[in-house]
Design an enzyme around this catalytic site. Structure first.
Site, PDB file in Angstrom:
ATOM      1  N   HIS A   1       1.093   4.887  -1.963  1.00  0.00           N
ATOM      2  CA  HIS A   1       0.444   5.972  -1.220  1.00  0.00           C
ATOM      3  C   HIS A   1       1.341   6.644  -0.177  1.00  0.00           C
ATOM      4  O   HIS A   1       0.913   7.571   0.487  1.00  0.00           O
ATOM      5  CB  HIS A   1      -0.851   5.465  -0.591  1.00  0.00           C
ATOM      6  CG  HIS A   1      -1.819   4.947  -1.614  1.00  0.00           C
ATOM      7  ND1 HIS A   1      -2.508   5.784  -2.456  1.00  0.00           N
ATOM      8  CD2 HIS A   1      -2.168   3.692  -1.978  1.00  0.00           C
ATOM      9  CE1 HIS A   1      -3.274   5.054  -3.273  1.00  0.00           C
ATOM     10  NE2 HIS A   1      -3.073   3.776  -3.008  1.00  0.00           N
TER      11      HIS A   1
ATOM     12  N   CYS B   1       0.862  -1.187   0.000  1.00  0.00           N
ATOM     13  CA  CYS B   1       0.000   0.000   0.000  1.00  0.00           C
ATOM     14  C   CYS B   1       0.898   1.236   0.000  1.00  0.00           C
ATOM     15  O   CYS B   1       0.645   2.220  -0.688  1.00  0.00           O
ATOM     16  CB  CYS B   1      -0.876   0.050   1.247  1.00  0.00           C
ATOM     17  SG  CYS B   1      -1.799  -1.455   1.587  1.00  0.00           S
TER      18      CYS B   1
ATOM     19  N   CYS C   1      -7.264  -2.515  -4.833  1.00  0.00           N
ATOM     20  CA  CYS C   1      -5.834  -2.232  -4.682  1.00  0.00           C
ATOM     21  C   CYS C   1      -5.038  -3.528  -4.767  1.00  0.00           C
ATOM     22  O   CYS C   1      -4.019  -3.595  -5.448  1.00  0.00           O
ATOM     23  CB  CYS C   1      -5.550  -1.562  -3.341  1.00  0.00           C
ATOM     24  SG  CYS C   1      -5.817   0.216  -3.363  1.00  0.00           S
TER      25      CYS C   1
ATOM     26  N   ARG D   1     -12.381  -0.740  -2.143  1.00  0.00           N
ATOM     27  CA  ARG D   1     -11.111  -0.057  -2.450  1.00  0.00           C
ATOM     28  C   ARG D   1      -9.922  -0.968  -2.128  1.00  0.00           C
ATOM     29  O   ARG D   1      -9.000  -1.091  -2.909  1.00  0.00           O
ATOM     30  CB  ARG D   1     -11.060   1.245  -1.659  1.00  0.00           C
ATOM     31  CG  ARG D   1      -9.867   2.141  -1.885  1.00  0.00           C
ATOM     32  CD  ARG D   1      -9.764   2.642  -3.292  1.00  0.00           C
ATOM     33  NE  ARG D   1      -9.097   1.676  -4.170  1.00  0.00           N
ATOM     34  CZ  ARG D   1      -8.496   1.973  -5.298  1.00  0.00           C
ATOM     35  NH1 ARG D   1      -8.473   3.198  -5.743  1.00  0.00           N
ATOM     36  NH2 ARG D   1      -7.931   1.044  -6.034  1.00  0.00           N
TER      37      ARG D   1
END
Lengths: 282, 103, 161, 110
Positions: A200, A196, A243, A239
């Protein structure tokens, strides 16, 4: 054969990714949250702290203009209205969603997820909604579908502007859930070997195909989101699942413990930033 | 049943700004579904706005208008409290109408 | 800034719901006014044409001239081809129509707006774009055609609009 | 494949590559249905193990599906190749999961 080549690449990448052995330590959530916030505010000094809840739109001016044009009459409005109706609609036993939540379910989005001491696990808003349904004899809603998104959209909407207020009680199980969420956030997965954080934390503001990646700080404050790419609304569950698939990892089941812990961690480190959901995203 | 049409008409001086958002799939007929079959075209062709029985704006739309379409324009000659009639008809002959008060 | 902005969004949503309360569903359109002029008909042919010049000819019977009086506002890079906000305005008198065309879409004509007297020569909408393409706005004013064109880059296609 | 063997992968990239090279080489000789079944079972076992580690890759499932499809058509060369590819992918995903048990800390914001 192309994928064969990719496999070699992936393995090679993995080998180079070997990190020096990290010192084992128990982390301090308060220090984590401070460091998290500091990282992003230093990376994007021009962005106001509370503006991080607007994702990539806080960073990219050209995208912000398109977003503002769309927000003049946002496409999530229909979903929001559906959510409001669903929320007001009594169950067959005459009870309501409002009966399951403090303050009748209004203005409470910022308190989710929370650690449930009785069950010893993290309870997200989506999970709480389905628990409420089941307690009242109703079948659960699919976590990644529009109805759940509509309900959470309405509950987020009544909480707009309220800062995330996630608590980690003095309970080793709560601390463990937080740690697990943190580990999940930073762990590389999928054939693309992305975590992740790869997108991000390390590269927000940069483009992955046409999309400008959103910073992790404040990313859940805008949930649920209407995505133009989906042509509809998506929950936090949806979401996370997308991802995972985007990096070619097999997603876990919606509301799996890992996902709930991840939501716990990500929400906690965004404490103090206002709820802005429902959001509109490309 | 709720209307498929959301209207915001705001008067300011002599000018009234109108925005609408309509719930409609606007399927172009060029897209395949999960099974690889073409989703047949289903889109709004005409969207009409009337003020006091007079057409003030007519949109003819093709397949390139986004899902849940949006349009914004302004016109003169209306005041707060006036009614604005909005109607659409799509390629399948389905239609919807609403009347909104100018604010 | 953000607080003001959030307040703004909250306000506009209320507006939307109020307006929605007055709605009715599926009332047939049996009452089209008799005022209908020849150009009131839906231009079926122009909307199903691939070639932009052909579509313009079918719509107007003539070609358009580029003009800086036509203001076309479109993003340089579309954040998603499925929803590209585009607006057109014109510094021109006697505007009677505005058309929007996407040159590389399967059907080039996207929208045709009729502008009666008293309505401002300006419109905003959201278009689907299959891929990177020129977007052209044509404004009909005083019987003449004026145009503006802008390229919009699309990396995530909008489902073949 | 046992967890102990996987432990070797962690420290020896050459072994991981050998698996891949093996996959490429085996396609040279004509394969039988038995070859396919063995290769497929090995791939599936590795993928199950990746599942226990909660770290399967979508491409592994795709390669497994391709292997089944080829086998149905009687193309056992292709079926074996796809199975070996699936196995290599599954092993890489296991390797990744084990690697990341510590490596994730390198990315952490402190």
């Amino acid at each position: 054969m192309a994928r064969f080549f990719h496999t070699v690449l992936a393995l090679t990448a993995l080998t180079f990714a070997v990190a020096p052995p990290a010192v084992a330590e128990t982390s301090d959530p308060v220090a984590d949250a401070t460091a998290f916030r500091k990282y992003f505010t230093e990376k994007f000094p021009q962005v106001k702290l509370e503006d991080f809840v607007n994702g990539a739109y806080a960073i990219d001016e050209a995208m912000r203009r398109q977003w503002q044009a769309i927000e003049q009459f946002p496409p999530y409005e229909f979903s929001l209205e559906t959510g409001k109706e669903m929320f007001a609609q009594p169950f067959r036993n005459g009870k309501h969603y409002a009966d399951c939540f403090p303050n009748g379910g209004v203005g409470i989005r910022q308190d989710f997820p929370y650690f449930d001491a009785k069950e010893g696990k993290v309870v997200t808003l989506e999970l709480a909604l389905n628990k409420c349904r089941e307690a009242n004899g109703e079948p659960p809603l699919a976590y990644d579908k529009e109805e759940m998104a509509a309900l959470t959209a309405y509950m987020a909407f009544t909480s707009r502007g309220k800062p995330f207020d996630i608590k980690i009680p003095d309970d080793p199980r709560a601390r463990e859930a937080y740690e697990n969420g943190k580990r999940y956030f930073y762990t590389r997965r999928g054939q693309l070997n992305f975590s992740c954080a790869s997108c991000h934390v390390q590269t927000p503001g940069e483009r992955l195909r046409a999309e400008v990646l959103a910073p992790a700080l404040g990313i859940l404050n805008a949930m649920p989101i209407y995505r133009s790419e989906w042509g509809g609304m998506g929950t936090v569950s949806r979401r996370f699942i997308t991802c995972n698939s985007q990096v070619r990892g097999v997603p876990l089941e919606p509301q799996a413990e890992e996902y709930r812990d991840l939501e716990y961690f990500l929400s906690y480190v965004s404490n103090g930033l206002p709820i802005s959901g429902p959001g509109a995203r490309p | 049943m709720a209307s498929s049409i959301r209207v915001r008409a705001i008067s300011s001086g002599d000018l009234t700004e109108v925005q609408v958002l309509i719930q409609h799939p606007m399927d172009s007929g060029f897209v395949k579904d999960g099974k690889g079959e073409i989703i047949p075209p289903h889109f709004i062709k005409e969207l009409t706005f009337e003020h006091e029985g007079k057409k003030i704006f007519v949109a003819d739309w093709g397949t390139a208008i986004s899902k849940d379409p949006y349009v914004k324009f302004s016109f003169k000659g209306a005041k707060k409290g006036d009614e604005l009639k909005v109607m659409w008809v799509d390629n399948k002959g389905e239609s919807d109408t609403t009347t909104a008060k100018i604010q | 800034m953000t607080i003001v902005y959030n307040g703004f969004r909250r306000l506009i949503l209320k507006g939307g719901i109020t307006a929605a309360l007055t709605g009715f569903c599926n009332i047939p359109l049996g009452f089209a006014p008799a005022r209908a002029a020849a150009n009131d008909k839906y231009p079926e042919g122009a909307f199903t044409t691939k070639n932009q010049a052909d579509a313009i000819r079918m719509l107007y019977g003539k070609a358009a001239e580029p003009s800086d009086k036509v203001k076309l506002d479109a993003p340089e890079i579309a954040e998603n081809g499925a929803v590209v906000p585009i607006s057109v305005g014109a510094d021109l008198a006697d505007v009677t129509s505005i058309a929007l065309l996407v040159s590389d879409n399967p059907n080039t004509l996207a929208a045709f707006y009729k502008i009666p007297a008293g309505t401002m020569p300006s419109v905003a909408n959201r278009l689907k774009m299959a891929k990177t393409s020129n977007v052209t706005a044509i404004v009909e004013a005083g019987g003449k055609l004026f145009s503006a064109t802008k390229e919009v880059k699309v990396t995530v296609g909008g489902c073949g609009g | 494949m046992s967890m102990i063997q996987v432990g070797h992968l962690k420290s020896t990239l050459p072994l991981a590559l050998a698996v891949l090279v093996g996959a490429a080489v085996s396609a040279w000789a004509a394969s039988s249905e038995a070859d396919f079944k063995a290769a497929y079972a090995a791939a599936e076992a590795a993928n199950t193990e990746a599942g226990i580690l909660r770290n399967q890759w979508t491409v592994t499932a795709t390669a497994l599906a391709e292997a089944r499809k080829a086998a149905e058509k009687g193309d056992f060369d292709q079926a074996v190749t796809s199975s070996k590819e699936a196995e290599a992918l599954a092993k890489a995903s296991i390797f990744q999961a084990i690697q990341e048990k510590e490596a994730w800390k390198a990315l952490e914001i402190r």
